[in-house]
Design a protein around this motif. Structure first.
Motif, PDB file in Angstrom:
ATOM      1  N   ALA A  32       0.984  -1.116   0.223  1.00  0.00           N
ATOM      2  CA  ALA A  32       0.140  -0.038  -0.020  1.00  0.00           C
ATOM      3  C   ALA A  32       1.009   1.317   0.128  1.00  0.00           C
ATOM      4  O   ALA A  32       0.589   2.323  -0.932  1.00  0.00           O
ATOM      5  CB  ALA A  32      -1.002   0.003   1.278  1.00  0.00           C
ATOM      6  N   THR A  33       1.889   1.305   0.847  1.00  0.00           N
ATOM      7  CA  THR A  33       2.787   2.378   0.935  1.00  0.00           C
ATOM      8  C   THR A  33       3.374   2.558  -0.552  1.00  0.00           C
ATOM      9  O   THR A  33       3.718   3.968  -0.903  1.00  0.00           O
ATOM     10  CB  THR A  33       3.808   2.069   1.875  1.00  0.00           C
ATOM     11  N   LEU A  34       3.806   1.428  -1.273  1.00  0.00           N
ATOM     12  CA  LEU A  34       4.460   1.658  -2.387  1.00  0.00           C
ATOM     13  C   LEU A  34       3.683   2.224  -3.506  1.00  0.00           C
ATOM     14  O   LEU A  34       4.027   3.074  -4.333  1.00  0.00           O
ATOM     15  CB  LEU A  34       5.025   0.335  -2.787  1.00  0.00           C
ATOM     16  N   LEU A  35       2.219   1.620  -3.445  1.00  0.00           N
ATOM     17  CA  LEU A  35       1.273   2.035  -4.362  1.00  0.00           C
ATOM     18  C   LEU A  35       0.955   3.587  -4.058  1.00  0.00           C
ATOM     19  O   LEU A  35       0.698   4.237  -4.990  1.00  0.00           O
ATOM     20  CB  LEU A  35       0.113   1.116  -4.428  1.00  0.00           C
ATOM     21  N   LEU A  36       0.777   3.812  -2.917  1.00  0.00           N
ATOM     22  CA  LEU A  36       0.303   5.282  -2.824  1.00  0.00           C
ATOM     23  C   LEU A  36       1.504   6.226  -2.875  1.00  0.00           C
ATOM     24  O   LEU A  36       1.198   7.243  -3.512  1.00  0.00           O
ATOM     25  CB  LEU A  36       0.090   5.404  -1.090  1.00  0.00           C
ATOM     26  N   GLY A  37       2.753   5.948  -2.455  1.00  0.00           N
ATOM     27  CA  GLY A  37       3.907   6.719  -2.417  1.00  0.00           C
ATOM     28  C   GLY A  37       4.640   6.905  -3.899  1.00  0.00           C
ATOM     29  O   GLY A  37       4.617   7.976  -4.558  1.00  0.00           O
ATOM     30  N   CYS A  39       3.883   5.179  -6.491  1.00  0.00           N
ATOM     31  CA  CYS A  39       3.043   5.153  -7.868  1.00  0.00           C
ATOM     32  C   CYS A  39       1.699   6.032  -8.019  1.00  0.00           C
ATOM     33  O   CYS A  39       1.050   6.210  -8.898  1.00  0.00           O
ATOM     34  CB  CYS A  39       2.316   3.527  -7.840  1.00  0.00           C
ATOM     35  N   SER A  40       1.670   6.540  -6.803  1.00  0.00           N
ATOM     36  CA  SER A  40       0.626   7.909  -6.515  1.00  0.00           C
ATOM     37  C   SER A  40      -0.797   7.190  -6.979  1.00  0.00           C
ATOM     38  O   SER A  40      -1.683   7.996  -7.296  1.00  0.00           O
ATOM     39  CB  SER A  40       1.005   9.019  -7.850  1.00  0.00           C
ATOM     40  N   TRP A  41      -0.996   5.713  -6.447  1.00  0.00           N
ATOM     41  CA  TRP A  41      -2.484   5.531  -6.521  1.00  0.00           C
ATOM     42  C   TRP A  41      -3.556   6.021  -5.697  1.00  0.00           C
ATOM     43  O   TRP A  41      -2.962   6.564  -4.463  1.00  0.00           O
ATOM     44  CB  TRP A  41      -2.436   3.786  -6.439  1.00  0.00           C
ATOM     45  N   PRO A  42      -4.658   6.428  -6.036  1.00  0.00           N
ATOM     46  CA  PRO A  42      -5.433   6.587  -4.700  1.00  0.00           C
ATOM     47  C   PRO A  42      -5.567   5.644  -3.649  1.00  0.00           C
ATOM     48  O   PRO A  42      -5.438   4.410  -3.869  1.00  0.00           O
ATOM     49  CB  PRO A  42      -6.805   6.938  -5.483  1.00  0.00           C
ATOM     50  N   ALA A  43      -6.274   5.932  -2.517  1.00  0.00           N
ATOM     51  CA  ALA A  43      -6.298   5.040  -1.282  1.00  0.00           C
ATOM     52  C   ALA A  43      -6.964   3.857  -1.469  1.00  0.00           C
ATOM     53  O   ALA A  43      -6.320   2.659  -1.263  1.00  0.00           O
ATOM     54  CB  ALA A  43      -6.668   5.938  -0.039  1.00  0.00           C
ATOM     55  N   TYR A  44      -8.131   3.897  -2.414  1.00  0.00           N
ATOM     56  CA  TYR A  44      -8.817   2.523  -2.379  1.00  0.00           C
ATOM     57  C   TYR A  44      -8.294   1.470  -3.260  1.00  0.00           C
ATOM     58  O   TYR A  44      -8.310   0.369  -2.958  1.00  0.00           O
ATOM     59  CB  TYR A  44     -10.460   2.784  -2.705  1.00  0.00           C
ATOM     60  N   PRO A  45      -7.917   1.981  -4.626  1.00  0.00           N
ATOM     61  CA  PRO A  45      -6.971   1.147  -5.453  1.00  0.00           C
ATOM     62  C   PRO A  45      -5.951   0.330  -4.654  1.00  0.00           C
ATOM     63  O   PRO A  45      -5.395  -0.578  -4.920  1.00  0.00           O
ATOM     64  CB  PRO A  45      -6.900   2.000  -6.752  1.00  0.00           C
ATOM     65  N   ALA A  46      -5.199   1.493  -4.067  1.00  0.00           N
ATOM     66  CA  ALA A  46      -3.959   1.065  -3.383  1.00  0.00           C
ATOM     67  C   ALA A  46      -4.229  -0.057  -2.314  1.00  0.00           C
ATOM     68  O   ALA A  46      -3.432  -1.064  -2.056  1.00  0.00           O
ATOM     69  CB  ALA A  46      -3.195   2.081  -2.908  1.00  0.00           C
ATOM     70  N   ASN A  47      -5.074   0.033  -1.594  1.00  0.00           N
ATOM     71  CA  ASN A  47      -5.607  -0.936  -0.591  1.00  0.00           C
ATOM     72  C   ASN A  47      -6.244  -1.908  -1.210  1.00  0.00           C
ATOM     73  O   ASN A  47      -5.780  -3.208  -0.718  1.00  0.00           O
ATOM     74  CB  ASN A  47      -6.683  -0.257   0.247  1.00  0.00           C
ATOM     75  N   LEU A  48      -6.632  -2.082  -2.527  1.00  0.00           N
ATOM     76  CA  LEU A  48      -7.097  -3.192  -2.880  1.00  0.00           C
ATOM     77  C   LEU A  48      -6.057  -3.918  -3.551  1.00  0.00           C
ATOM     78  O   LEU A  48      -5.964  -5.242  -3.409  1.00  0.00           O
ATOM     79  CB  LEU A  48      -7.898  -3.041  -4.138  1.00  0.00           C
ATOM     80  N   GLY A  49      -5.157  -3.362  -4.197  1.00  0.00           N
ATOM     81  CA  GLY A  49      -3.923  -4.013  -4.579  1.00  0.00           C
ATOM     82  C   GLY A  49      -3.230  -4.579  -3.398  1.00  0.00           C
ATOM     83  O   GLY A  49      -2.469  -5.819  -3.586  1.00  0.00           O
ATOM     84  N   ALA A  50      -2.899  -3.908  -2.611  1.00  0.00           N
ATOM     85  CA  ALA A  50      -2.147  -4.649  -1.315  1.00  0.00           C
ATOM     86  C   ALA A  50      -2.988  -5.729  -0.870  1.00  0.00           C
ATOM     87  O   ALA A  50      -2.433  -6.718  -0.491  1.00  0.00           O
ATOM     88  CB  ALA A  50      -1.997  -3.245  -0.402  1.00  0.00           C
ATOM     89  N   PHE A  51      -4.176  -5.635  -0.630  1.00  0.00           N
ATOM     90  CA  PHE A  51      -4.883  -6.729  -0.137  1.00  0.00           C
ATOM     91  C   PHE A  51      -4.782  -7.922  -0.886  1.00  0.00           C
ATOM     92  O   PHE A  51      -4.694  -9.061  -0.362  1.00  0.00           O
ATOM     93  CB  PHE A  51      -6.453  -6.215   0.029  1.00  0.00           C
ATOM     94  N   LEU A  52      -4.835  -7.904  -2.090  1.00  0.00           N
ATOM     95  CA  LEU A  52      -4.645  -9.309  -3.184  1.00  0.00           C
ATOM     96  C   LEU A  52      -3.256  -9.877  -2.949  1.00  0.00           C
ATOM     97  O   LEU A  52      -3.207 -11.081  -2.831  1.00  0.00           O
ATOM     98  CB  LEU A  52      -4.966  -8.640  -4.479  1.00  0.00           C
ATOM     99  N   VAL A  53      -2.239  -8.983  -2.811  1.00  0.00           N
ATOM    100  CA  VAL A  53      -1.108  -9.655  -2.507  1.00  0.00           C
ATOM    101  C   VAL A  53      -0.870 -10.050  -1.109  1.00  0.00           C
ATOM    102  O   VAL A  53      -0.479 -11.289  -1.146  1.00  0.00           O
ATOM    103  CB  VAL A  53       0.164  -8.511  -2.857  1.00  0.00           C
ATOM    104  N   ALA A  54      -1.321  -9.288  -0.287  1.00  0.00           N
ATOM    105  CA  ALA A  54      -1.329  -9.966   1.056  1.00  0.00           C
ATOM    106  C   ALA A  54      -2.196 -11.188   1.433  1.00  0.00           C
ATOM    107  O   ALA A  54      -2.086 -12.081   2.156  1.00  0.00           O
ATOM    108  CB  ALA A  54      -1.715  -8.838   2.358  1.00  0.00           C
ATOM    109  N   PHE A  55      -3.232 -11.483   0.632  1.00  0.00           N
ATOM    110  CA  PHE A  55      -4.253 -12.521   0.828  1.00  0.00           C
ATOM    111  C   PHE A  55      -3.269 -13.651   0.392  1.00  0.00           C
ATOM    112  O   PHE A  55      -3.447 -14.896   1.163  1.00  0.00           O
ATOM    113  CB  PHE A  55      -5.458 -12.447  -0.374  1.00  0.00           C
ATOM    114  N   GLY A  56      -2.721 -13.474  -0.684  1.00  0.00           N
ATOM    115  CA  GLY A  56      -1.886 -14.757  -1.038  1.00  0.00           C
ATOM    116  C   GLY A  56      -0.930 -15.343   0.030  1.00  0.00           C
ATOM    117  O   GLY A  56      -0.759 -16.607   0.483  1.00  0.00           O
ATOM    118  N   VAL A  57      -0.204 -14.356   0.589  1.00  0.00           N
ATOM    119  CA  VAL A  57       0.771 -14.576   1.789  1.00  0.00           C
ATOM    120  C   VAL A  57       0.009 -15.244   2.990  1.00  0.00           C
ATOM    121  O   VAL A  57       0.384 -16.114   3.645  1.00  0.00           O
ATOM    122  CB  VAL A  57       1.465 -13.322   2.143  1.00  0.00           C
TER     123      VAL A  57
END
Length: 126
Positions: A32-37, A39-57
């Motif tokens: 989320a930090t990477l995507l927000l900082g 990649c300048s993604w908005p909060a919700y898409p950054a949260n979704l992307g981070a969720f998907l990666v963390a789900f697998g882990v």
């Protein structure tokens, strides 16, 4: 296995869950930090992307380390989605209160693992 060995193994489960959950939470926060900082993604898409990666882990860690069995992948998905929903509700509330997006996302992500542990241990991997 002796009863004391079985007890030690079951007592270690919450610790293993916490370690896997902490790893998944850190992955969520890092992505989320990477995507927000960067990649300048908005909060919700950054949260979704981070969720998907963390789900697998999280699923792989709990399946192979915490519980050493598959459990129900569908139940795990439902718990993860419910946790993600709770995460977004908290994120929305924190953003509405004027908390900066990065801090709001990190705080929301840190609170959800307690909910996930309870449902996973009582329902998914019982």
């Amino acid at each position: 296995m002796s009863s004391s060995g079985s007890l030690a193994k079951s007592a270690g489960k919450p610790l293993r869950f916490a370690l896997v959950g902490a790893a998944a939470t850190l992955v969520h926060m890092a992505v989320a930090t990477l995507l927000l900082g960067l990649c300048s993604w908005p909060a919700y898409p950054a949260n979704l992307g981070a969720f998907l990666v963390a789900f697998g882990v999280s699923y792989l860690g709990h399946r192979h380390i915490t519980f050493a069995r598959a459990g129900s992948p569908w139940r795990f998905l439902l718990v993860a989605l419910a946790g993600f929903g709770l995460n977004n509700l908290l994120l929305t509330g924190l953003l509405a209160w004027g908390v900066p997006p990065l801090y709001a996302l990190l705080a929301a992500t840190a609170l959800v693992p307690v909910f996930s542990y309870l449902l996973s241990s009582l329902w998914v991997f019982r």
